[in-house]
Each structure stands twice: as C-alpha cells, then as structure tokens.
Write a protein that holds these residues in place. Structure first.
Motif, PDB file in Angstrom:
ATOM      1  N   TYR A   1       0.834  -1.213   0.000  1.00  0.00           N
ATOM      2  CA  TYR A   1       0.000   0.000   0.000  1.00  0.00           C
ATOM      3  C   TYR A   1       0.862   1.255   0.000  1.00  0.00           C
ATOM      4  O   TYR A   1       0.501   2.273  -0.574  1.00  0.00           O
ATOM      5  CB  TYR A   1      -0.845   0.072   1.282  1.00  0.00           C
ATOM      6  CG  TYR A   1      -2.171  -0.624   1.248  1.00  0.00           C
ATOM      7  CD1 TYR A   1      -2.702  -1.196   0.095  1.00  0.00           C
ATOM      8  CD2 TYR A   1      -2.936  -0.703   2.420  1.00  0.00           C
ATOM      9  CE1 TYR A   1      -3.924  -1.840   0.117  1.00  0.00           C
ATOM     10  CE2 TYR A   1      -4.159  -1.345   2.442  1.00  0.00           C
ATOM     11  CZ  TYR A   1      -4.650  -1.906   1.284  1.00  0.00           C
ATOM     12  OH  TYR A   1      -5.872  -2.545   1.317  1.00  0.00           O
ATOM     13  N   LEU A   2       1.985   1.159   0.729  1.00  0.00           N
ATOM     14  CA  LEU A   2       2.828   2.335   0.980  1.00  0.00           C
ATOM     15  C   LEU A   2       4.072   2.338   0.110  1.00  0.00           C
ATOM     16  O   LEU A   2       5.015   3.087   0.384  1.00  0.00           O
ATOM     17  CB  LEU A   2       3.222   2.367   2.466  1.00  0.00           C
ATOM     18  CG  LEU A   2       2.049   2.326   3.459  1.00  0.00           C
ATOM     19  CD1 LEU A   2       2.531   2.123   4.878  1.00  0.00           C
ATOM     20  CD2 LEU A   2       1.224   3.602   3.358  1.00  0.00           C
ATOM     21  N   ALA A   3       4.062   1.523  -0.951  1.00  0.00           N
ATOM     22  CA  ALA A   3       5.256   1.386  -1.789  1.00  0.00           C
ATOM     23  C   ALA A   3       5.714   2.725  -2.363  1.00  0.00           C
ATOM     24  O   ALA A   3       6.912   2.949  -2.560  1.00  0.00           O
ATOM     25  CB  ALA A   3       5.008   0.381  -2.920  1.00  0.00           C
ATOM     26  N   GLY A   4       4.772   3.626  -2.621  1.00  0.00           N
ATOM     27  CA  GLY A   4       5.130   4.945  -3.142  1.00  0.00           C
ATOM     28  C   GLY A   4       5.838   5.823  -2.130  1.00  0.00           C
ATOM     29  O   GLY A   4       6.475   6.810  -2.492  1.00  0.00           O
ATOM     30  N   GLU A   5       5.724   5.451  -0.844  1.00  0.00           N
ATOM     31  CA  GLU A   5       6.354   6.239   0.225  1.00  0.00           C
ATOM     32  C   GLU A   5       7.652   5.592   0.733  1.00  0.00           C
ATOM     33  O   GLU A   5       8.492   6.274   1.313  1.00  0.00           O
ATOM     34  CB  GLU A   5       5.379   6.392   1.402  1.00  0.00           C
ATOM     35  CG  GLU A   5       4.115   7.144   1.028  1.00  0.00           C
ATOM     36  CD  GLU A   5       3.046   7.020   2.109  1.00  0.00           C
ATOM     37  OE1 GLU A   5       3.403   6.912   3.299  1.00  0.00           O
ATOM     38  OE2 GLU A   5       1.848   7.024   1.743  1.00  0.00           O
ATOM     39  N   HIS A   6       7.790   4.270   0.553  1.00  0.00           N
ATOM     40  CA  HIS A   6       9.028   3.607   0.974  1.00  0.00           C
ATOM     41  C   HIS A   6      10.193   4.083   0.107  1.00  0.00           C
ATOM     42  O   HIS A   6      10.001   4.488  -1.045  1.00  0.00           O
ATOM     43  CB  HIS A   6       8.931   2.086   0.817  1.00  0.00           C
ATOM     44  CG  HIS A   6       7.784   1.442   1.536  1.00  0.00           C
ATOM     45  ND1 HIS A   6       7.374   1.815   2.801  1.00  0.00           N
ATOM     46  CD2 HIS A   6       6.954   0.421   1.170  1.00  0.00           C
ATOM     47  CE1 HIS A   6       6.352   1.070   3.170  1.00  0.00           C
ATOM     48  NE2 HIS A   6       6.076   0.220   2.201  1.00  0.00           N
ATOM     49  N   ASN A   7      11.398   4.022   0.678  1.00  0.00           N
ATOM     50  CA  ASN A   7      12.583   4.278  -0.147  1.00  0.00           C
ATOM     51  C   ASN A   7      13.644   3.225   0.148  1.00  0.00           C
ATOM     52  O   ASN A   7      13.488   2.407   1.054  1.00  0.00           O
ATOM     53  CB  ASN A   7      13.105   5.707   0.057  1.00  0.00           C
ATOM     54  CG  ASN A   7      13.401   5.985   1.522  1.00  0.00           C
ATOM     55  OD1 ASN A   7      14.181   5.279   2.134  1.00  0.00           O
ATOM     56  ND2 ASN A   7      12.757   7.006   2.082  1.00  0.00           N
ATOM     57  N   ASP A   8      14.721   3.249  -0.616  1.00  0.00           N
ATOM     58  CA  ASP A   8      15.736   2.198  -0.491  1.00  0.00           C
ATOM     59  C   ASP A   8      16.334   2.124   0.907  1.00  0.00           C
ATOM     60  O   ASP A   8      16.717   1.048   1.370  1.00  0.00           O
ATOM     61  CB  ASP A   8      16.848   2.404  -1.526  1.00  0.00           C
ATOM     62  CG  ASP A   8      16.358   2.150  -2.949  1.00  0.00           C
ATOM     63  OD1 ASP A   8      15.239   1.596  -3.092  1.00  0.00           O
ATOM     64  OD2 ASP A   8      17.062   2.500  -3.911  1.00  0.00           O
TER      65      ASP A   8
END
Length: 254
Positions: free
Chosen positions: A67-74
């Motif tokens: 759901y939050l893939a757009g907010e996660h970062n490396d």
C-alpha cells in the motif's frame, strides 16, 4: 476452549490505542491465545516491538506494505536489515503486491517485494504476503526463492493458485471474507484446500466478519471465522482449531 492463533492482526494500529489491553483480554476469553502482528512501514516497527515485548503471546513481524510502496525508499530496506539484527521476529512482512487501482506502480511494488523475499531468505524467516489481484506475479516471485516459506494473508486467489502456492511451501490464511455468503469462489476454495495448509486470521481492525460488518474488527472475532470454516468443510471446529494452530506454530516457530 480453543487455543487459537490469529495469524494476522494489526494490533499496533491507532484503532486499538484506546482499549488495546481489553481487546487482548477479549481475545483470550474467546480462546485466541497468540496474535501475530505484521509491520507495514518503518515508522510502525518500534510500536510493534514495544507491544510484543510486553506480552509473550504477541509476535512481531517487520516489513514494508505494498500500500505504501510509493512512500518507501531504499533506505527503508537497509533499515529493515539493520532492525532484524537487533529485534526478534517470527516473520518478514507484511509485504507483497496489490494491483488494485490507485496503488503504487507495479515496478515499484515488485522492487520492494522481491527485496523483502531476499531479506527473508537471508534471515531464514517465513514471509507474510499481501496479494490482491496479483497472485500470478506473487507465485512467480516465490518461485525465484526456492525453499522460502510463508503465508498468503487474507487469501483471494483461485483454488488452482492456492494449490500452486501450497506446493511451493506456503500456507493459505483465511479471514472474515469467508463468512460472507456472496464470496462463493473463496468459500469453495476454503472448503477444498488441505487443512494442513490453512491458517486463520482477522486482519483486525480491517476485514470484519459478516456478523460485524462495518464495525471495527478484533481478534476475539476469530472464532466466527473458525465456525464458518467448520460449516464449509467436513472437519469439526475442534479439528480445525487444533490443525490451524499447529500450522501457525510450525510456520512461525511459536
């Protein structure tokens, strides 16, 4: 009284902040002895750790939700690896793929999903997978990590896909959705798959059963999922309770 395990419950969510202890007590009164709490983002790992540290029957998972893939970062993936070195957990997740409209693009989701499968393999932990309209891609990703085990939470794929996942060493987790009479395909799948590969969950505070439609879900309601599954299958409530609890204990090593 059954010794049930709620294999997927977001007990750390704000929805439980007012009455978390009472929710846990109601669960115990209804035979739900253990609760597995999946992580969704780096921000909520600390809260899960705190809750689980206070009660040996609460079990932590840590992961990054699609759901939050757009907010996660490396850097969140690096943080996950670091976090696992210092914090006990029973699984990696919740991770996976969600191909509904308005979700992050598929490539971004796949990047975080496959990275977490690799982390789970390295950490020798099972993986908790969220899969919505993405079962084929989930199966493909799992096939790239032979030997990995885990669960597909709140299963929504076909019977044939369930059997493929079981063949790959994964368990199928069933929740409140099976209690709705119009969920004919899911109920038929729940009736047929081998009990040795079934887990029970609530996904509380979301996905309440039919008796609590539009209400906050909670782990005490797991008994309604159990009762429904017994009505759909040939086994008794007692048989299903014993087997699904054994399945969860084996998968999560609890």
């Amino acid at each position: 009284m059954h010794d049930l395990i709620d294999s997927h419950c977001h007990l750390d969510f704000e929805a439980f902040d007012r009455d978390r202890d009472a929710v846990i007590e109601r669960a115990r009164s209804n035979g739900v002895k253990d609760i597995v709490i999946p992580g969704v983002s780096r921000e909520n790992w600390h809260g899960i750790d705190k809750i689980c540290s206070s009660n040996p029957h609460l079990h932590a998972c840590y992961g990054l939700h699609p759901y939050l893939a757009g907010e996660h970062n490396d850097s969140d993936l690096t943080s996950l690896r670091d976090w696992l070195e210092h914090h006990a957990c029973v699984a990696i997740g919740e991770c996976g793929l969600d191909y509904r409209k308005d979700q992050a693009d598929k490539d971004t989701q796949l990047k975080f999903f496959t990275a977490q499968l690799e982390i789970a393999a390295m950490a020798a932990r099972p993986v908790v997978i969220h899969s919505v309209r993405a079962t084929e891609d989930v199966i493909k990703a799992i096939k790239n990590h032979p030997g990995l085990q885990g669960m597909i939470h709140s299963y929504s794929g076909s019977y044939e896909q369930a059997m493929q996942l079981i063949e790959l060493g994964f368990l199928i987790s069933l929740g409140g959705a099976i209690t709705y009479p119009n969920a004919k395909k899911l109920r038929a799948t729940a009736a047929r798959i081998p009990l040795a590969s079934v887990l029970l969950e609530t996904d509380a505070p979301d996905q309440p059963d039919a008796r609590h439609h539009n209400q906050r879900n909670e782990p005490a309601y797991l008994v309604n999922v159990l009762q429904c599954l017994a009505e759909l299958r040939d086994e008794s409530v007692e048989e299903i309770a014993k087997q699904t609890t054994g399945n969860a204990k084996q998968l999560f090593r609890i």
